[in-house]
Design a protein around this motif. Structure first.
Motif, PDB file in Angstrom:
ATOM      1  N   ILE A  44      -4.519  -0.865   3.669  1.00  0.00           N
ATOM      2  CA  ILE A  44      -4.842   0.398   3.087  1.00  0.00           C
ATOM      3  C   ILE A  44      -3.354   1.139   2.719  1.00  0.00           C
ATOM      4  CG2 ILE A  44      -5.701   3.096   3.003  1.00  0.00           C
ATOM      5  CD1 ILE A  44      -8.121   1.729   4.195  1.00  0.00           C
ATOM      6  N   MET A  45      -2.444   1.073   3.652  1.00  0.00           N
ATOM      7  CA  MET A  45      -1.031   1.781   3.554  1.00  0.00           C
ATOM      8  C   MET A  45      -0.397   1.008   2.720  1.00  0.00           C
ATOM      9  SD  MET A  45      -0.461   3.520   7.252  1.00  0.00           S
ATOM     10  CE  MET A  45      -0.494   2.183   8.314  1.00  0.00           C
ATOM     11  N   GLU A  46      -0.353  -0.381   2.566  1.00  0.00           N
ATOM     12  CA  GLU A  46       0.264  -1.281   1.716  1.00  0.00           C
ATOM     13  C   GLU A  46      -0.314  -0.876   0.080  1.00  0.00           C
ATOM     14  OE1 GLU A  46      -0.168  -5.450   2.600  1.00  0.00           O
ATOM     15  OE2 GLU A  46       1.298  -5.323   4.177  1.00  0.00           O
ATOM     16  N   ARG A  47      -1.597  -1.120   0.136  1.00  0.00           N
ATOM     17  CA  ARG A  47      -2.090  -0.693  -1.381  1.00  0.00           C
ATOM     18  C   ARG A  47      -1.736   0.691  -1.539  1.00  0.00           C
ATOM     19  NH1 ARG A  47      -2.009  -4.695  -3.453  1.00  0.00           N
ATOM     20  NH2 ARG A  47      -0.491  -5.258  -1.829  1.00  0.00           N
ATOM     21  N   ILE A  48      -1.680   1.737  -1.042  1.00  0.00           N
ATOM     22  CA  ILE A  48      -1.181   3.019  -1.470  1.00  0.00           C
ATOM     23  C   ILE A  48       0.177   2.908  -1.564  1.00  0.00           C
ATOM     24  CG2 ILE A  48      -0.799   5.164  -0.631  1.00  0.00           C
ATOM     25  CD1 ILE A  48      -3.153   5.070   1.376  1.00  0.00           C
ATOM     26  N   ALA A  49       1.025   2.164  -1.045  1.00  0.00           N
ATOM     27  CA  ALA A  49       2.688   2.191  -1.341  1.00  0.00           C
ATOM     28  C   ALA A  49       2.573   1.440  -2.647  1.00  0.00           C
ATOM     29  CB  ALA A  49       2.979   1.528  -0.258  1.00  0.00           C
ATOM     30  N   ALA A  50       1.803   0.560  -2.857  1.00  0.00           N
ATOM     31  CA  ALA A  50       1.778  -0.276  -4.182  1.00  0.00           C
ATOM     32  C   ALA A  50       1.288   0.483  -5.301  1.00  0.00           C
ATOM     33  CB  ALA A  50       1.298  -1.728  -4.098  1.00  0.00           C
ATOM     34  N   GLY A  51       0.660   1.519  -5.066  1.00  0.00           N
ATOM     35  CA  GLY A  51       0.110   2.364  -6.275  1.00  0.00           C
ATOM     36  C   GLY A  51      -1.109   1.983  -6.719  1.00  0.00           C
TER      37      GLY A  51
END
Lengths: 541, 428
Positions: free
Chosen positions: A148-155
């Motif tokens: 989830i954190m990776e996907r948030i960071a990727a927008g």
């Protein structure tokens, strides 16, 4: 079939507050028709729907590790087998069978475990299957999930939503739970998140982004229960600002702030510690998108067990007691340590008072729920005593005399004269939590509702009354009568099954190959094997 | 036919990436499995060569054996159930219920392997992590009293040494590996630092390490008996304090040597102290495929992980009093039910002597010393091959083991379920 005649009925969802009425249960559900059957003369008794505990820790890896950690807590708290029931041990972290029976004995028929790591979902289901009587479910930890954190960071907002839906389905969980968002991830490198805008190292995102994304996802998926938030900085003096920031960060979206008592502290770490319940309750009163459960502290020995690893370490440093920490790959953490809340300890007395302030200062009882964050603030078995503290001002004043007076004087509690009515108790112990959980057939006694009914004999001592109901009926079966178990039954497991775009699966599989030690194929919980009585609660459309 | 992502339930690693090739209801290949795993798959996929149930050596219907076993167990005044480390949690749940119904004892292989670890956890807690955190984060890995190359052959490649993860993209190159043991083993060659210590002196070394980690003075003379020097120990203390994420894998060399739970207590306290400086975890190297699961099941049903007694109708825990070896050696047990274990081959002679004197019932997937000795014996389908069920990896991660071949014998779960039902009827 059961007829409950002439009881004083409290059914807040249906606007019934103490009217003398008859109730009929047919095929396990409340019915408008008198179809005969066993008759219970409830004249002079109080009739309510079965209680609903929306936030407790009763199953899964950290609960079981806490049991294992504390043999001394079980000794002298044993429960012998009977022809109808299994044996077990109690103490602050009771065994599964003991947990189910004890909830039932107290008139509660539903309970949700509040913090399960998805990787251990299978474990939680196994324990819930050994937890008799009550209907159950659990919230799924997502606030430190690295995918989830990776996907948030990727927008990639959409991908966060698809993944959250996939994860809920895979684990057969009920709601999205955040625990110290970002902070548990940071704890894996011995750090923590102290503000909503701290960077989560390695991911270039902040707790604020995690909170906002998952609140949004919860709404977009139309989950029956909104995002359930254990804020950053639990237990730390001055944390009220973080809590208020979290409330504001929701920007009008629905959100449930859990064990709010632990997040309502003024002062400075190591220097001062005070209550900010009054200011915060005012904010909650003015913002109908928010709800809270209290996490009341009661004095005595208990076990702190939390998905908040750095908090567990902090408590261990304060108490010097034995300590468990578990870092769970890619998704979560855990901290466990025994703790004793003492009346004369100024911090503990302040915590006790803050919990009561919250109950007495939130004007809308539908948005404040009775919990102790069992077993963190206290055991769920102390709910009846908390009810007495809320309903009986004189008793409350008497109890206030036993606690640290200097600490007490710095709270608004001595000035609060409010007494809860029976109808308000019915709201904060069943109708309210059922509604917040989005359970349509729980927490009320309207036609079609579950035949979960608790019947209390009136007693001037509210604690005695609520501790030992005369009858507890579950799905139309009289299960408790005069404090004795009359039948053996196992409840349903509630879960949600939100839709997602299967295109996400390839990315999840890749993530598993890279970072998990469990294969993608072996992660999802087998519904038919682990949920013998499954009930999918539809997402609101 | 091929089955992807099968789970090998032989050891506590529960490797879940096995690719099985099945021909005529036999596993002919177990790709990715280690030598132990391959042997396990081969041995347990043999067609049945023994009757499903025997009473006094004679082949009988399962039902008849259930009846015989139920009568022997209900007649006993102090029966003990033992084993359970190589079966499913579903079977273990029945076993605890059965012990409760009988008012006897229940104990698992934990009491003769990592029971001391459990007792140390009760005393001091446990800073730990799942194996995925080792893969993703650990830059210092210490095996103490363990020989993973032989006991858990894929432990180093899948989880702890060569595996690549988020902060360990170069696998082995990102890690320092330390081995502490009493002799050189096949694992030694994987270590960057090898400390050969004298047997039975682990507590003293761990305690000295604690002192060094906390900056206290250690007299070189105090280490004279340990086999290692102050310089070696100081170097190790520095490695531990200065790593990013350290993991100590505690083997049976610690739990089953002089000091027992005191060794583990010292190891836990050392790891706890290290968390003042960095992140450090301890993980016991649990052996059998689901020995971790039986601890879990016993704990959620009784509050205690092994050595539980139900004589009073509720669970009590006391290692040394209610544990298998002790109950047998003192000649207290007057009937024994062994499940998925071979106590006749593995326990001390005095304990085995008692097994020959009392009614013994055995449930296992293959013939063993115990099944040969048993008055009533059942053959059961192996979980993960001919039966399904849940098992917990050594780091408490639960997995579902799927059946790969047709079931010929009943499963442990089924046999124990039927036995439980019959015992309850007889007791009623």
């Amino acid at each position: 079939m059961i007829r409950i005649l002439n009881g004083e009925v409290y059914d807040p969802i249906n606007g019934i507050a103490g009217e003398v009425r008859n109730l009929y249960i047919c095929d396990g559900r409340i019915s408008s028709q008198d179809a005969g059957g066993r008759t219970i003369d409830a004249a002079g008794m109080v009739v309510m729907p079965g209680g609903v505990d929306m936030h407790c820790h009763i199953a899964g890896p950290k609960v079981n590790t806490a049991r294992k950690l504390r043999p001394e807590d079980h000794r002298a708290h044993e429960i012998a087998k009977t022809p109808l029931s299994r044996s077990g041990t109690f103490g602050s972290v009771p065994t599964t069978f003991a947990t189910g029976y004890r909830y039932a004995m107290m008139g509660y028929t539903t309970a949700f475990d509040a913090a399960i790591p998805p990787l251990a979902a299978r474990h939680a289901h196994e324990e819930l299957n050994d937890t008799p009587v009550i209907d159950k479910g659990f919230f799924l930890l997502m606030g430190n999930n690295e995918f989830i954190m990776e996907r948030i960071a990727a927008g990639e907002k959409e991908e966060v939503r698809h993944f959250a839906a996939w994860l809920l389905q895979a684990a057969k969980g009920y709601a999205i739970k955040l625990v110290n968002p970002g902070g548990v991830e940071l704890w894996k490198s011995r750090s923590n998140a102290h503000t909503l805008d701290d960077e989560v190292t390695g991911f270039q995102i902040t707790p604020r982004q995690i909170i906002q994304s998952l609140a949004e996802v919860s709404e977009e998926l139309s989950l029956p229960h909104p995002v359930h938030i254990h804020c950053n900085n639990l237990g730390i003096a001055g944390n009220w600002e973080t809590t208020l920031e979290t409330m504001k960060a929701l920007e009008g979206r629905r959100g449930h702030l859990t064990h709010i008592q632990f997040h309502s502290y003024g002062g400075n770490p190591g220097e001062s510690f005070s209550s900010k319940a009054a200011e915060m309750a005012e904010y909650v009163n003015a913002h109908p998108n928010l709800s809270v459960d209290v996490g009341q502290v009661m004095f005595g020995d208990t076990t702190s067990l939390t998905g908040d690893g750095p908090l567990g370490y902090m408590l261990h440093q304060v108490t010097g007691c034995k300590w468990v920490n578990v870092d769970i790959e890619n998704e979560a953490g855990c901290g466990i340590t025994p703790i004793e809340y003492k009346e004369k300890n100024s911090i503990h007395a302040t915590q006790w008072a803050i919990g009561l302030e919250w109950f007495l200062l939130v004007q809308d009882p539908w948005r404040v729920v009775l919990t102790t964050d069992h077993p963190n603030g206290a055991s769920f078995t102390l709910y009846p005593r908390i009810i007495r503290l809320l309903m009986d001002r004189e008793y409350r004043k008497e109890m206030m005399r036993n606690v640290n007076q200097k600490a007490l004087a710095q709270t608004t509690l001595p000035d609060l004269e409010r007494e809860y009515t029976l109808n308000e108790i019915a709201i904060i112990t069943r109708a309210g939590p059922a509604r917040l959980l989005g359970l349509q057939d729980k927490g009320h006694l309207g036609v079609g509702a579950c035949g979960d009914v608790t019947i209390y004999e009136k007693n001037a001592d509210w604690e005695k009354m609520f501790a030992a109901p005369r009858y507890v009926i579950k799905d139309g079966q009289v299960l408790i009568e005069d404090g004795h178990l009359r039948g053996e039954t196992y409840g349903r497991t509630f879960y949600v099954s939100p839709a997602y775009d299967p295109a996400i699966e390839g990315k999840i599989r890749k993530f598993f190959d890279d970072y998990y030690t469990v294969r993608y194929e072996n992660y999802p919980v087998q519904l038919e094997h682990y949920l013998p009585r499954p009930e999918a609660i539809p997402c609101r459309v | 036919m091929q089955i992807e992502a099968a789970i090998c339930a032989f050891c506590g690693c529960l490797c879940d990436d096995i690719v099985l090739t099945i021909e005529s209801d036999r596993i002919v290949q177990a790709k990715n499995a280690c030598a132990l795993g391959k042997a396990w798959y081969t041995a347990h996929s043999r067609p049945p060569d023994l009757p499903a149930a025997r009473v006094d050596g004679k082949s009988v219907e399962v039902e008849e054996a259930i009846e015989a076993a139920a009568i022997l167990l209900t007649k006993a005044r102090y029966p003990i159930l033992y084993g359970l480390s190589s079966t499913s949690c579903e079977a273990q749940r029945h076993a605890v219920a059965l012990a409760e119904a009988l008012g006897g004892c229940i104990d698992c292989c934990t009491s003769v392997c990592h029971g001391p670890s459990g007792m140390a956890v009760q005393g001091f807690g446990e800073p730990t992590c799942t194996l995925g955190e080792v893969k993703n984060r650990a830059d210092l890995v210490i095996y103490w009293g363990s020989n993973p190359a032989e006991s858990h052959p894929r432990h180093m490649s899948r989880y702890a040494v060569t595996s690549k993860g988020r902060l360990t993209p170069n696998g082995r190159k990102n890690r320092t590996v330390v081995l502490v043991d009493v002799r050189s083993t096949p694992s030694s060659r994987f270590a960057d630092l090898l400390l050969t210590v004298r047997p039975g002196i682990d507590f003293e070394i761990l305690w000295a390490l604690r002192a060094l980690v906390l900056g206290r003075k250690v007299e070189p003379a105090g280490l004279a008996e340990t086999g290692i020097t102050l310089a070696q120990l100081t170097h190790l203390a520095e490695l531990m304090k200065n790593c990013r994420y350290g993991v100590l894998f505690a083997g049976q060399g610690l739990t089953q040597s002089a000091g027992n739970q005191m060794n583990l207590s010292a190891a836990i306290l050392l790891v706890r102290d290290l968390n003042q400086f960095t992140k450090f975890a301890i993980i016991p190297m649990r052996g059998h495929g689901n020995v971790t699961g039986v601890d879990q099941v016993l704990t959620w049903q009784t509050g205690y992980p092994f050595g539980v007694n139900f004589s009073r109708g509720y669970p009590r825990f006391n290692p040394g009093e209610f544990t298998m070896v002790d109950v047998l050696r003192r000649k207290e047990a007057d009937a024994v039910l062994s499940v998925a274990s071979d106590p006749a081959a593995s326990l001390p002679a005095e304990a085995v002597q008692r097994l020959t004197e009392v009614p013994l019932i055995a449930i296992d997937t293959h013939e063993s010393e115990t099944t040969r000795l048993a008055r009533v014996s059942f053959m059961a389908s192996t979980v993960g091959i001919r039966a399904s069920g849940t098992a917990y990896r050594m780091d408490n991660v639960p997995l579902f083991l799927k059946q790969a071949l047709t079931s010929i014998y009943p499963s442990d779960e089924e046999i124990l379920g039927r036995l439980l039902e019959r015992v309850r009827e007889l007791k009623a």
